[in-house]
Design a protein around this motif. Structure first.
Motif, PDB file in Angstrom:
ATOM      1  N   VAL A  79       0.855  -1.196   0.000  1.00 51.26           N
ATOM      2  CA  VAL A  79       0.000   0.000   0.000  1.00 51.26           C
ATOM      3  C   VAL A  79       0.889   1.244   0.000  1.00 51.26           C
ATOM      4  CG1 VAL A  79      -1.684   1.310   1.344  1.00 51.26           C
ATOM      5  CG2 VAL A  79      -1.881  -1.184   1.196  1.00 51.26           C
ATOM      6  N   SER A 118      -7.737  -8.179  -2.032  1.00 50.52           N
ATOM      7  CA  SER A 118      -7.274  -7.690  -0.731  1.00 50.52           C
ATOM      8  C   SER A 118      -8.434  -7.143   0.086  1.00 50.52           C
ATOM      9  CB  SER A 118      -6.263  -6.567  -0.953  1.00 50.52           C
ATOM     10  OG  SER A 118      -5.985  -5.911   0.260  1.00 50.52           O
ATOM     11  N   TYR A 144      -3.322   1.199  -4.306  1.00 44.63           N
ATOM     12  CA  TYR A 144      -3.237  -0.268  -4.264  1.00 44.63           C
ATOM     13  C   TYR A 144      -4.635  -0.880  -4.204  1.00 44.63           C
ATOM     14  CZ  TYR A 144      -2.691  -4.887  -2.160  1.00 44.63           C
ATOM     15  OH  TYR A 144      -2.800  -6.231  -1.881  1.00 44.63           O
ATOM     16  N   PHE A 172      -7.269 -10.747   4.213  1.00 45.84           N
ATOM     17  CA  PHE A 172      -6.917  -9.664   5.132  1.00 45.84           C
ATOM     18  C   PHE A 172      -5.412  -9.776   5.384  1.00 45.84           C
ATOM     19  CE2 PHE A 172     -11.045  -7.782   6.610  1.00 45.84           C
ATOM     20  CZ  PHE A 172     -11.835  -8.426   5.676  1.00 45.84           C
ATOM     21  N   ASN A 173      -4.858  -8.941   6.251  1.00 43.36           N
ATOM     22  CA  ASN A 173      -3.390  -8.926   6.425  1.00 43.36           C
ATOM     23  C   ASN A 173      -2.879 -10.303   6.812  1.00 43.36           C
ATOM     24  OD1 ASN A 173      -4.457  -6.191   6.835  1.00 43.36           O
ATOM     25  ND2 ASN A 173      -2.318  -5.672   7.127  1.00 43.36           N
ATOM     26  N   VAL A 184       4.380  -4.110   8.187  1.00 40.61           N
ATOM     27  CA  VAL A 184       4.577  -3.629   9.551  1.00 40.61           C
ATOM     28  C   VAL A 184       5.177  -4.672  10.502  1.00 40.61           C
ATOM     29  CG1 VAL A 184       2.181  -4.013  10.370  1.00 40.61           C
ATOM     30  CG2 VAL A 184       3.571  -2.200  11.363  1.00 40.61           C
ATOM     31  N   ASP A 187       8.721  -5.493   9.609  1.00 39.64           N
ATOM     32  CA  ASP A 187       9.470  -4.242   9.758  1.00 39.64           C
ATOM     33  C   ASP A 187       9.834  -4.036  11.235  1.00 39.64           C
ATOM     34  OD1 ASP A 187      10.455  -1.685   9.704  1.00 39.64           O
ATOM     35  OD2 ASP A 187       8.682  -0.738   8.885  1.00 39.64           O
ATOM     36  N   PHE A 188       8.851  -4.138  12.134  1.00 39.08           N
ATOM     37  CA  PHE A 188       9.132  -3.989  13.577  1.00 39.08           C
ATOM     38  C   PHE A 188      10.073  -5.112  14.048  1.00 39.08           C
ATOM     39  CE2 PHE A 188       4.782  -1.769  14.659  1.00 39.08           C
ATOM     40  CZ  PHE A 188       5.219  -0.609  14.033  1.00 39.08           C
ATOM     41  N   MET A 205      11.290   3.865  15.369  1.00 40.05           N
ATOM     42  CA  MET A 205      10.430   4.862  14.724  1.00 40.05           C
ATOM     43  C   MET A 205       9.214   4.135  14.153  1.00 40.05           C
ATOM     44  SD  MET A 205      12.474   7.352  15.238  1.00 40.05           S
ATOM     45  CE  MET A 205      12.078   8.767  14.246  1.00 40.05           C
ATOM     46  N   VAL A 206       8.041   4.680  14.402  1.00 40.40           N
ATOM     47  CA  VAL A 206       6.813   4.002  13.962  1.00 40.40           C
ATOM     48  C   VAL A 206       5.866   4.982  13.275  1.00 40.40           C
ATOM     49  CG1 VAL A 206       6.937   2.306  15.838  1.00 40.40           C
ATOM     50  CG2 VAL A 206       5.599   4.411  16.146  1.00 40.40           C
ATOM     51  N   ASN A 208       1.479   5.025  11.995  1.00 38.86           N
ATOM     52  CA  ASN A 208       0.152   5.053  12.623  1.00 38.86           C
ATOM     53  C   ASN A 208      -0.098   3.781  13.443  1.00 38.86           C
ATOM     54  OD1 ASN A 208      -2.553   5.307  13.206  1.00 38.86           O
ATOM     55  ND2 ASN A 208      -3.222   4.871  11.102  1.00 38.86           N
ATOM     56  N   ARG A 273       0.846   7.674   6.223  1.00 39.18           N
ATOM     57  CA  ARG A 273       0.415   7.650   4.819  1.00 39.18           C
ATOM     58  C   ARG A 273      -0.567   8.793   4.561  1.00 39.18           C
ATOM     59  NH1 ARG A 273      -0.350   1.049   4.634  1.00 39.18           N
ATOM     60  NH2 ARG A 273       1.839   0.645   5.151  1.00 39.18           N
ATOM     61  N   LEU A 280      -9.874  -2.881   9.721  1.00 35.92           N
ATOM     62  CA  LEU A 280     -10.251  -4.011   8.855  1.00 35.92           C
ATOM     63  C   LEU A 280     -10.314  -5.263   9.719  1.00 35.92           C
ATOM     64  CD1 LEU A 280      -7.886  -3.341   5.770  1.00 35.92           C
ATOM     65  CD2 LEU A 280     -10.375  -3.070   5.815  1.00 35.92           C
TER      66      LEU A 280
HETATM   67  N1  GDD Z   1       4.986  -0.832   7.087  1.00 36.73           N
HETATM   68  C1  GDD Z   1       4.766  -0.126   8.219  1.00 36.73           C
HETATM   69  N2  GDD Z   1       5.858   0.375   8.924  1.00 36.73           N
HETATM   70  N3  GDD Z   1       3.498   0.072   8.613  1.00 36.73           N
HETATM   71  C2  GDD Z   1       3.294   0.773   9.759  1.00 36.73           C
HETATM   72  C3  GDD Z   1       4.347   1.284  10.537  1.00 36.73           C
HETATM   73  C4  GDD Z   1       5.692   1.091  10.095  1.00 36.73           C
HETATM   74  O1  GDD Z   1       6.667   1.521  10.726  1.00 36.73           O
HETATM   75  N4  GDD Z   1       3.807   1.913  11.612  1.00 36.73           N
HETATM   76  C5  GDD Z   1       2.492   1.779  11.527  1.00 36.73           C
HETATM   77  N5  GDD Z   1       2.152   1.104  10.401  1.00 36.73           N
HETATM   78  C6  GDD Z   1       0.769   0.775   9.978  1.00 36.73           C
HETATM   79  C7  GDD Z   1       0.366   1.198   8.570  1.00 36.73           C
HETATM   80  O2  GDD Z   1       0.097   2.597   8.486  1.00 36.73           O
HETATM   81  C8  GDD Z   1      -0.899   0.352   8.389  1.00 36.73           C
HETATM   82  O3  GDD Z   1      -2.000   0.959   9.019  1.00 36.73           O
HETATM   83  C9  GDD Z   1      -0.557  -0.931   9.169  1.00 36.73           C
HETATM   84  O4  GDD Z   1       0.593  -0.626   9.967  1.00 36.73           O
HETATM   85  C10 GDD Z   1      -0.254  -2.133   8.290  1.00 36.73           C
HETATM   86  O5  GDD Z   1       0.655  -1.729   7.292  1.00 36.73           O
HETATM   87  P1  GDD Z   1       1.349  -2.798   6.299  1.00 36.73           P
HETATM   88  O6  GDD Z   1       1.931  -3.918   7.062  1.00 36.73           O
HETATM   89  O7  GDD Z   1       2.268  -2.016   5.405  1.00 36.73           O
HETATM   90  O8  GDD Z   1       0.128  -3.435   5.504  1.00 36.73           O
HETATM   91  P2  GDD Z   1      -1.191  -2.854   4.848  1.00 36.73           P
HETATM   92  O9  GDD Z   1      -2.309  -3.083   5.833  1.00 36.73           O
HETATM   93  O10 GDD Z   1      -1.024  -1.495   4.328  1.00 36.73           O
HETATM   94  O11 GDD Z   1      -1.365  -3.860   3.592  1.00 36.73           O
HETATM   95  C11 GDD Z   1      -1.152  -5.259   3.771  1.00 36.73           C
HETATM   96  O12 GDD Z   1      -2.368  -5.902   3.980  1.00 36.73           O
HETATM   97  C12 GDD Z   1      -3.254  -5.928   2.862  1.00 36.73           C
HETATM   98  C13 GDD Z   1      -4.528  -6.660   3.296  1.00 36.73           C
HETATM   99  O13 GDD Z   1      -5.271  -5.847   4.151  1.00 36.73           O
HETATM  100  C14 GDD Z   1      -0.409  -5.811   2.557  1.00 36.73           C
HETATM  101  O14 GDD Z   1       0.038  -7.127   2.863  1.00 36.73           O
HETATM  102  C15 GDD Z   1      -1.289  -5.862   1.331  1.00 36.73           C
HETATM  103  O15 GDD Z   1      -0.620  -6.541   0.265  1.00 36.73           O
HETATM  104  C16 GDD Z   1      -2.577  -6.623   1.690  1.00 36.73           C
HETATM  105  O16 GDD Z   1      -3.451  -6.673   0.576  1.00 36.73           O
END
Ligand code: GDD
Length: 315
Positions: A79, A118, A144, A172-173, A184, A187-188, A205-206, A208, A273, A280
């Motif tokens: 995303v 998704s 996305y 879902f995730n 996320v 990453d953490f 550093m994080v 939302n 973002r 969700l």
């Molecule tokens: N990556 C990341 N890094 N995300 C963070 C961080 C950080 O430091 N801090 C907070 N977040 C929050 C994002 O703003 C978001 O709300 C949440 O963590 C999840 O982010 P992602 O893991 O990047 O996934 P996503 O929810 O945007 O999308 C994922 O899930 C979808 C299904 O719901 C992906 O795997 C997609 O491909 C998938 O379709």
């Protein structure tokens, strides 16, 4: 039985490929030139280099493989990245799906195709509208999500108009060992492992932390894909998720509790973002009742496996 997995070099593609080999299914997979696949898959599957945006190449690989089952995983899946390159996100996710479905229709029309969408397709929903069932109106809030909603709509149109055997998944995730640390949880976990190893200062550093997400283990999700391609109804979309929501703050707390290092958490504006889907949570009744799928792996086990993976594989 022959199966083709697009994007077999990806995080989910690796787990799905291994599962299909375990079930003695003849396996074909696509990857981009230069990408690696898992050693076991490299040994036993037929791997083809293809960029799904290359229409002619997509035709030729469908002609070569003539699969009974097509799992369409290849995608620009981030995303966050879709805000930076909405154009490439649409070209790969929408354009690649058009090429794949056109080639399948022309060369191998009886194939059963699973298109991976998704939960992001639901986007911003009204408070109180969770858990989210498949009938919830789609309201994408990032490029996305637009690409995934359009890809699914195209699948439905081709299923109805051309009588193609297409099923759609809305996962879902999901996470697990080997997922890239742009998402996320890895990453953490990656940064926590670096802090444990003393190669990074203990300041995390994080972005939302208020967003609420429904995380499944990737090993459960690939089981869901297999259930759907074998038993899902043609032209229908199915949610895949655990049914449980956690805020990113709660998930971070769990990861921090698994570490012995004292870590300071700091909000980083650059990680926010332009708009973030607030909540969700999956209603998984349809996939449970229609195809018999069940999530089995608890979130705490998944988190601990991801953290342990980075502890063992810090580059
Ligand atoms: N990556 C990341 N890094 N995300 C963070 C961080 C950080 O430091 N801090 C907070 N977040 C929050 C994002 O703003 C978001 O709300 C949440 O963590 C999840 O982010 P992602 O893991 O990047 O996934 P996503 O929810 O945007 O999308 C994922 O899930 C979808 C299904 O719901 C992906 O795997 C997609 O491909 C998938 O379709």
């Amino acid at each position: 039985m022959k199966a083709l997995v697009t994007g077999i070099s990806g995080f989910v593609g690796g787990y799905l490929g291994e599962m299909l080999l375990d079930r003695n299914i003849e396996l074909y997979g696509t990857k981009l030139e230069g990408e690696q696949v898992l050693p076991h898959i490299n040994k036993y599957a037929n791997i083809m280099d293809v960029d799904l945006r290359d229409k002619d190449r997509v035709y030729s690989i469908i002609e070569d493989a003539r699969p009974d089952l097509v799992f369409h995983l290849a995608a620009q899946s981030s995303v966050a990245a879709s805000w930076k390159r909405p154009d490439i996100t649409m070209e790969i996710n929408m354009g690649g799906t058009i090429n794949l479905l056109d080639a399948t229709r022309a060369v191998n029309p009886a194939a059963r195709v699973l298109i991976i969408g998704s939960s992001e397709q639901y986007g911003r929903i009204r408070a109180g509208d969770v858990p989210i069932g498949e009938d919830m109106p789609q309201n994408p809030v990032n490029p996305y999500a637009v690409s995934k909603a359009s890809q699914e709509m195209l699948g439905k149109v081709y299923a109805d108009a051309y009588d193609m055997d297409i099923v759609m998944a809305r996962p879902f995730n999901h996470t697990g060992p080997r997922q890239q640390p742009i998402f996320v949880i890895p990453d953490f976990a990656h940064r926590i492992a670096l802090m444990e190893n003393k190669t990074m200062d203990p300041v995390l550093m994080v972005g939302n932390l208020d967003a609420i997400r429904d995380f499944s283990d990737v090993r459960d999700v690939v089981e869901g894909y297999f259930c759907l391609i074998t038993k899902g109804k043609r032209g229908e979309a199915y949610n895949i998720g655990s049914g449980k929501g956690f805020s990113i703050r709660e998930i971070l707390k769990k990861l921090l509790e698994m570490s012995s290092v004292d870590i300071e958490v700091v909000m980083d504006q650059n990680r926010l973002r332009p708009s973030d889907t607030p909540i969700l949570i999956c209603d998984n009744t349809k996939i449970k009742t229609q195809v018999g799928w069940q999530p089995r792996i608890q979130l705490d086990k998944t988190l601990s496996d991801v953290l342990e993976y980075f502890r063992q594989n810090i580059a």
